[in-house]
Design an enzyme around this catalytic site. Structure first.
Site, PDB file in Angstrom:
ATOM      1  N   LYS A 294       0.651  -1.342  -0.072  1.00 43.73           N
ATOM      2  CA  LYS A 294       0.130  -0.200   0.149  1.00 43.73           C
ATOM      3  C   LYS A 294       0.862   1.283   0.057  1.00 43.73           C
ATOM      4  O   LYS A 294       0.448   2.241  -0.276  1.00 43.73           O
ATOM      5  CB  LYS A 294      -1.067  -0.125   1.392  1.00 43.73           C
ATOM      6  CG  LYS A 294      -2.051  -1.083   1.042  1.00 43.73           C
ATOM      7  CD  LYS A 294      -3.101  -1.070   2.201  1.00 43.73           C
ATOM      8  CE  LYS A 294      -4.206  -2.072   1.794  1.00 43.73           C
ATOM      9  NZ  LYS A 294      -5.194  -1.848   2.929  1.00 43.73           N
TER      10      LYS A 294
ATOM     11  N   GLY B 125      -2.950  -0.943  17.350  1.00 48.04           N
ATOM     12  CA  GLY B 125      -2.324  -0.969  15.961  1.00 48.04           C
ATOM     13  C   GLY B 125      -1.936   0.384  15.394  1.00 48.04           C
ATOM     14  O   GLY B 125      -2.517   1.498  15.625  1.00 48.04           O
TER      15      GLY B 125
ATOM     16  N   ASN C 162      -0.243   0.199  20.393  1.00 44.45           N
ATOM     17  CA  ASN C 162       0.666  -0.432  19.482  1.00 44.45           C
ATOM     18  C   ASN C 162       1.721  -1.244  20.174  1.00 44.45           C
ATOM     19  O   ASN C 162       2.477  -0.807  21.142  1.00 44.45           O
ATOM     20  CB  ASN C 162       0.910   0.255  18.302  1.00 44.45           C
ATOM     21  CG  ASN C 162       1.651  -0.334  17.044  1.00 44.45           C
ATOM     22  OD1 ASN C 162       0.977  -1.458  16.645  1.00 44.45           O
ATOM     23  ND2 ASN C 162       2.595  -0.049  16.586  1.00 44.45           N
TER      24      ASN C 162
ATOM     25  N   THR D 215       4.513  -1.508  18.940  1.00 44.11           N
ATOM     26  CA  THR D 215       5.558  -0.854  19.144  1.00 44.11           C
ATOM     27  C   THR D 215       5.318   0.611  19.460  1.00 44.11           C
ATOM     28  O   THR D 215       4.557   1.257  18.596  1.00 44.11           O
ATOM     29  CB  THR D 215       6.490  -0.755  17.593  1.00 44.11           C
ATOM     30  OG1 THR D 215       6.390  -2.114  17.211  1.00 44.11           O
ATOM     31  CG2 THR D 215       7.705   0.085  17.385  1.00 44.11           C
TER      32      THR D 215
HETATM   33  P1  ATR Z   1      -1.684  -3.415   7.784  1.00 41.83           P
HETATM   34  O1  ATR Z   1      -1.425  -2.637   6.675  1.00 41.83           O
HETATM   35  O2  ATR Z   1      -2.689  -4.434   7.782  1.00 41.83           O
HETATM   36  O3  ATR Z   1      -2.063  -2.268   9.045  1.00 41.83           O
HETATM   37  P2  ATR Z   1       0.979  -3.342   8.734  1.00 41.83           P
HETATM   38  O4  ATR Z   1       1.111  -2.139   8.314  1.00 41.83           O
HETATM   39  O5  ATR Z   1       1.843  -4.511   8.740  1.00 41.83           O
HETATM   40  O6  ATR Z   1      -0.357  -4.165   8.448  1.00 41.83           O
HETATM   41  O7  ATR Z   1       0.568  -3.338  10.545  1.00 41.83           O
HETATM   42  C1  ATR Z   1       0.231  -4.196  11.127  1.00 41.83           C
HETATM   43  C2  ATR Z   1       0.051  -4.149  12.779  1.00 41.83           C
HETATM   44  O8  ATR Z   1      -0.382  -5.042  13.581  1.00 41.83           O
HETATM   45  C3  ATR Z   1       1.109  -3.143  13.371  1.00 41.83           C
HETATM   46  O9  ATR Z   1       0.471  -2.243  14.247  1.00 41.83           O
HETATM   47  C4  ATR Z   1       1.777  -4.057  14.236  1.00 41.83           C
HETATM   48  O10 ATR Z   1       2.467  -3.607  15.390  1.00 41.83           O
HETATM   49  P3  ATR Z   1       4.096  -3.099  15.207  1.00 41.83           P
HETATM   50  O11 ATR Z   1       3.930  -1.788  14.813  1.00 41.83           O
HETATM   51  O12 ATR Z   1       4.533  -3.315  16.442  1.00 41.83           O
HETATM   52  O13 ATR Z   1       4.546  -3.864  14.105  1.00 41.83           O
HETATM   53  C5  ATR Z   1       0.606  -5.163  14.649  1.00 41.83           C
HETATM   54  N1  ATR Z   1       1.047  -6.415  14.801  1.00 41.83           N
HETATM   55  C6  ATR Z   1       1.450  -7.391  14.147  1.00 41.83           C
HETATM   56  N2  ATR Z   1       1.721  -8.363  14.624  1.00 41.83           N
HETATM   57  C7  ATR Z   1       1.677  -8.337  16.090  1.00 41.83           C
HETATM   58  C8  ATR Z   1       1.564  -9.031  17.176  1.00 41.83           C
HETATM   59  N3  ATR Z   1       2.038 -10.302  17.105  1.00 41.83           N
HETATM   60  N4  ATR Z   1       1.199  -8.485  18.451  1.00 41.83           N
HETATM   61  C9  ATR Z   1       0.854  -7.252  18.440  1.00 41.83           C
HETATM   62  N5  ATR Z   1       0.931  -6.357  17.243  1.00 41.83           N
HETATM   63  C10 ATR Z   1       1.110  -6.953  16.144  1.00 41.83           C
END
Ligand code: ATR
Length: 261
Positions: A66, A125, A148, A150
């Site tokens: 995206k 998120g 989030n 992070t």
């Molecule tokens: P999308 O476009 O679907 O939002 P993305 O940009 O990869 O996908 O974002 C994924 C989100 O899920 C992020 O907020 C990620 O947290 P980080 O910023 O810390 O990476 C979160 N996420 C993914 N796996 C996770 C996990 N196991 N536990 C907690 N948050 C998670």
């Protein structure tokens, strides 16, 4: 000539967009076909650079492309620019432009249920989906807390929209939104402790295709309104369909085409 539309993602096989758009094309007797482009990162640039040669009229763009897609387009709409991501490519003349309707997918189902102005929203998120949610929630005047994994990314996103980043879920939100990918591959995983649903009247999950723990926890907690990812997909799809065809989306047909809905 049959026009080609589609979705580009990696992986793309779980997508319900082909069912949804093909059903709509058929219902309105539009000579078009929606295909799946399951494209590996090393081939992504070539596909997008050759949209014209490949006779593609429009594409949905999903994970993980995206943001990357923007550099290949002739221009992007102001909303997509503000969000920083494109989920829909459309053609004007011989040029290709990017739009973002993900925010509509999130905000429109919520607005059918409740006013958002002043509502306390816990947004889980800070990735692409959360960025789109922030744009829509800001537009509606909601009071958003971003949580989030992070924290630094949550802080950055919160700063952009004048929202707050939080490290705990103890703010007793009215609305809880899952914009993480947790629960996508493993339905038994939830990004949040069920206690967060205590005062919540509305919960939205962006994940579709199966019931997530996030959604079943919300049900068990007695949350009155639960919006699943199918509805988010549909509302994003209605806007995409209108942009591509100029016709009002046949909502009931599109709804029926989605499995499990
Ligand atoms: P999308 O476009 O679907 O939002 P993305 O940009 O990869 O996908 O974002 C994924 C989100 O899920 C992020 O907020 C990620 O947290 P980080 O910023 O810390 O990476 C979160 N996420 C993914 N796996 C996770 C996990 N196991 N536990 C907690 N948050 C998670």
């Amino acid at each position: 000539m049959i026009k080609t539309y589609g979705i580009v993602a990696y992986p793309a096989s779980h997508s319900l967009s082909p069912e949804m758009h093909n059903a709509a094309f058929k219902a309105l007797k539009i000579g078009a076909k929606y295909r799946v482009f399951d494209v590996k990162p090393e081939n992504f640039g070539d596909l997008i650079k050759d949209l014209h040669k490949n006779k593609i009229e429009g594409l949905n763009v999903s994970m993980p492309y995206k943001e990357e897609v923007i550099q290949y387009l002739d221009g992007i709409d102001p909303t997509a620019k503000k969000i920083g991501a494109v989920n829909c490519i459309y053609k004007k003349g011989k040029k290709y432009y990017g739009a973002n309707y993900d925010w509509k997918g999130i905000v429109e189902p919520l607005k059918k249920i409740t006013k958002l102005k002043g509502k306390k929203v816990l947004l889980l998120g800070a990735g692409g989906a959360a960025k789109a949610a922030c744009f829509g929630l800001k537009k509606e005047g909601a009071n958003v807390f971003i949580l989030n994994r992070t924290f630094a990314t949550a802080k950055e996103l919160a700063r952009k929209y004048g929202f707050k980043a939080t490290e705990t879920a103890d703010s007793m939100p009215d609305i809880v939104i899952n914009c993480t990918s947790v629960g996508f591959e493993n339905p038994e995983e939830s990004p949040i402790n069920p206690e967060v649903f205590k005062d919540a009247g509305v919960v939205l999950d962006i994940i579709y295709g199966h019931e997530t723990k996030f959604v079943s926890d919300a049900k068990a907690a007695g949350v009155k309104f639960i919006i699943t990812g199918e509805e988010v997909l549909l509302h994003q799809g209605y806007a995409t369909f209108k942009k591509w065809t100029g016709s009002k989306a046949p909502r009931e047909i599109m709804k029926k085409s989605i499995r499990n809905f």
